[in-house]
Design an enzyme around this catalytic site. Structure first.
Site, PDB file in Angstrom:
ATOM      1  N   GLY A 318     117.544   4.792  59.200  1.00 52.10           N
ATOM      2  CA  GLY A 318     118.370   5.974  59.000  1.00 52.10           C
ATOM      3  C   GLY A 318     117.889   6.802  57.826  1.00 52.10           C
ATOM      4  O   GLY A 318     117.915   8.035  57.866  1.00 52.10           O
ATOM      5  N   TRP A 321     114.843   8.688  58.918  1.00 57.89           N
ATOM      6  CA  TRP A 321     115.201   9.821  59.778  1.00 57.89           C
ATOM      7  C   TRP A 321     115.387  11.092  58.960  1.00 57.89           C
ATOM      8  O   TRP A 321     115.077  12.189  59.427  1.00 57.89           O
ATOM      9  CB  TRP A 321     116.488   9.495  60.542  1.00 57.89           C
ATOM     10  CG  TRP A 321     116.990  10.629  61.394  1.00 57.89           C
ATOM     11  CD1 TRP A 321     116.622  10.924  62.673  1.00 57.89           C
ATOM     12  CD2 TRP A 321     117.965  11.620  61.028  1.00 57.89           C
ATOM     13  NE1 TRP A 321     117.299  12.029  63.127  1.00 57.89           N
ATOM     14  CE2 TRP A 321     118.130  12.477  62.136  1.00 57.89           C
ATOM     15  CE3 TRP A 321     118.709  11.872  59.872  1.00 57.89           C
ATOM     16  CZ2 TRP A 321     119.014  13.559  62.123  1.00 57.89           C
ATOM     17  CZ3 TRP A 321     119.584  12.939  59.854  1.00 57.89           C
ATOM     18  CH2 TRP A 321     119.726  13.767  60.968  1.00 57.89           C
ATOM     19  N   HIS A 322     115.869  10.952  57.724  1.00 59.41           N
ATOM     20  CA  HIS A 322     116.150  12.126  56.906  1.00 59.41           C
ATOM     21  C   HIS A 322     114.890  12.832  56.429  1.00 59.41           C
ATOM     22  O   HIS A 322     114.933  14.023  56.114  1.00 59.41           O
ATOM     23  CB  HIS A 322     117.003  11.738  55.687  1.00 59.41           C
ATOM     24  CG  HIS A 322     118.438  11.494  56.021  1.00 59.41           C
ATOM     25  ND1 HIS A 322     118.890  10.295  56.515  1.00 59.41           N
ATOM     26  CD2 HIS A 322     119.526  12.303  55.942  1.00 59.41           C
ATOM     27  CE1 HIS A 322     120.203  10.369  56.715  1.00 59.41           C
ATOM     28  NE2 HIS A 322     120.609  11.569  56.386  1.00 59.41           N
ATOM     29  N   GLY A 323     113.777  12.135  56.353  1.00 55.43           N
ATOM     30  CA  GLY A 323     112.559  12.791  55.908  1.00 55.43           C
ATOM     31  C   GLY A 323     111.408  11.827  55.757  1.00 55.43           C
ATOM     32  O   GLY A 323     111.605  10.614  55.598  1.00 55.43           O
ATOM     33  N   PHE A 520     114.702  17.851  58.597  1.00 54.76           N
ATOM     34  CA  PHE A 520     115.352  17.167  59.709  1.00 54.76           C
ATOM     35  C   PHE A 520     114.813  17.651  61.046  1.00 54.76           C
ATOM     36  O   PHE A 520     115.192  17.124  62.059  1.00 54.76           O
ATOM     37  CB  PHE A 520     116.865  17.391  59.679  1.00 54.76           C
ATOM     38  CG  PHE A 520     117.530  16.836  58.444  1.00 54.76           C
ATOM     39  CD1 PHE A 520     116.830  16.046  57.544  1.00 54.76           C
ATOM     40  CD2 PHE A 520     118.847  17.117  58.183  1.00 54.76           C
ATOM     41  CE1 PHE A 520     117.449  15.539  56.416  1.00 54.76           C
ATOM     42  CE2 PHE A 520     119.480  16.609  57.056  1.00 54.76           C
ATOM     43  CZ  PHE A 520     118.775  15.826  56.176  1.00 54.76           C
TER      44      PHE A 520
END
Length: 520
Positions: A318, A321-323, A520
């Site tokens: 997770g 996923w943000h960067g 994102f």
């Protein structure tokens, strides 16, 4: 194009809404799709081909899975193909540069020649529309939603512009009925306008002002303890008001078009554990990670170690996923570690007397995590942490004092007062009293023909007068004109309208309005 821009407010949105409500119901999804593609192409026309290609591919995969049957071996093969292709697209555009750069740092330390890779531009919103596509084909495989045969509706779902660049992360199974038929009312449209204005004020009036303060503190080469904590607290407030502001605007825009999107934030900073924090922060993402990643890894069905491993891996991925940066990976690991620790210690079962301490600890853990989330690299994060926990001087550095403005300080104080007010209101909120107090319940003015009718009966002379009924502290009935009971609501709406107007003027005057979601 972003919501907090003049071209969106004064050109795109009014033109779209005008065409939307002038068109017939059967054409509205097509119009929404076209408008969403225009909205996306405003940034880059060429990446629109990738966007459309991913959409058509997942539409086709959904049909193949649906034809193969729920949870069959053939459907599983189609699902694997779809997920692998989606992740490959996301991995190439989002993580290829990061992977090659990381590999080059390793091999060059051994004297080897680095790999050369032309810089790959990250398509905006790719993380959102990839996750939504994956959730759709998984839901079709599980039998949670039938495969749609309407390409226009599916493409409109993936591209719908209110959520495209900053969420919430939507699911087709939750919206399919609304795409088939949705109601449009004046009340729903007004609710959407109010919600949009709330989000706009959060973003422009509060978050953008705090952004300059946070950016300056994080850019200091030798921050004091005071500088570092000021920057951390400023960014903590900035991120919430920015992200929740965008979510509010998205939800408001959806209401204007007859949609109801899921809520994405629920006062996360009143949480008393990291577990509770993730039930309140970016809810659409946390539930997506739970339903499609954590459960797929095994959830809590295995051993205790496997449960902790699954929690940790879910948050680690997770974070990624943000960067594409080690800072996000470490931030995800930080939260995953505390989720596992809380589960092991049974924090949620702790006595209520410890709730204030739990809140303080949770808030500090969240703030500490936001530092590495915000830092451009590990060096900046280390510099900030070193200043925060060296407990040196709490005075601001001369350079920071020179750049600090009264507006920034006032906005920071206002932000935390707003967080405290709404947080405490929710924390201590009790259901509104719908029955008369005991003193009034025994009076002659209360009907005695059953529990459902235990409400005050208006005198004959009040019949036909839309008066609001209230109770004094003693329980006596107080009748007041309806306009008087509406004064707090009217005052709130007027204040919001004035703040929205001020925010629009501020947007026109300012030259700095950061967009946090380009990664994102």
């Amino acid at each position: 194009m972003v919501f907090s821009s003049n071209v969106f407010l004064f050109l795109f949105l009014p033109v779209f809404l005008g065409l939307y409500y002038l068109s017939g119901e059967r054409y509205r999804n097509l119009l929404l799709l076209i408008a969403s593609y225009v909205f996306y192409a405003w940034w880059r026309v060429d990446f629109l081909l990738l966007f459309a290609g991913v959409t058509v591919f997942n539409y086709w995969i959904g049909l193949r899975i649906g034809a193969a049957g729920v949870r069959t071996r053939a459907a599983q093969r189609w699902l694997i193909l779809g997920v692998v292709v989606d992740l490959c697209v996301l991995g190439y555009f989002k993580y290829a540069n990061f992977g090659v750069d990381s590999l080059n740092e390793i091999i060059t330390s051994f004297g080897m020649q680095p790999f050369v890779l032309t810089h790959i531009l990250l398509p905006i919103g790719i993380s959102f529309y990839t996750f939504e596509s994956i959730s759709y084909i998984i839901d079709v495989y599980r039998g949670d939603t039938p495969a749609t045969h309407n390409l226009i509706d599916f493409a409109a779902f993936v591209a719908i512009f209110p959520h495209l660049i900053a969420g919430p992360v939507l699911r087709f199974k939750d919206l399919v009925d609304q795409f088939n038929h949705r109601t449009h009312t004046v009340d729903k449209f007004a609710e959407g306008c109010t919600r949009f204005m709330q989000g706009f004020v959060k973003k422009v009036f509060i978050a953008d002002t705090l952004a300059a303060l946070a950016d300056h503190c994080f850019a200091l080469q030798n921050p004091t303890t005071g500088d570092a904590w000021l920057g951390a607290l400023a960014y903590t407030a900035q991120l919430y008001f920015d992200f929740s502001g965008y979510s509010d605007m998205a939800i408001g825009l959806g209401l204007m078009m007859g949609f109801r999107f899921m809520e994405n934030f629920n006062q996360p900073y009143i949480s008393q554990s990291i577990t509770e924090f993730w039930r309140r922060w970016h809810i659409s993402l946390s539930t997506w990670l739970r339903d499609y990643l954590y459960i797929s890894l095994g959830g809590n069905r295995g051993s205790t170690f496997q449960t902790y491993r699954n929690l940790f891996l879910t948050m680690l991925l997770g974070g990624l996923w943000h960067g594409a940066n080690f800072t996000y990976i470490i931030w995800g690991a930080w939260h995953g570690m505390w989720l596992a620790i809380e589960r092991a210690l049974g924090v949620n079962a702790a006595p209520r007397v410890l709730n204030p301490l739990k809140w303080v600890i949770t808030f500090l853990l969240v703030v500490i995590g936001w530092v590495i989330f915000r830092a451009e690299n590990l060096q900046v994060a280390w510099r900030m942490y070193e200043a925060m926990f060296s407990f040196g001087t709490w005075q601001l550095s001369e350079l920071n004092r020179a750049n600090l403005t009264g507006l920034q300080v006032g906005t920071l104080v206002l932000a935390y007062l707003v967080l405290a007010f709404f947080g405490l209101r929710q924390f201590y909120n009790q259901p509104l009293q719908t029955k008369a107090p005991k003193a009034a319940a025994n009076s002659d003015e209360v009907a005695a023909d059953g529990p459902a009718s235990a409400q005050p009966r208006a005198p004959r002379e009040a019949a036909g007068d839309p008066a609001a009924i209230a109770y004094s502290p003693s329980g006596a009935l107080v009748y007041q004109p309806s306009w008087l009971s509406q004064l707090p609501v009217l005052a709130t709406r007027l204040a919001l309208l004035l703040l929205f107007a001020a925010s629009v003027l501020k947007l026109s005057a300012q030259s700095y309005s950061p967009f946090l979601y380009f990664q994102f």
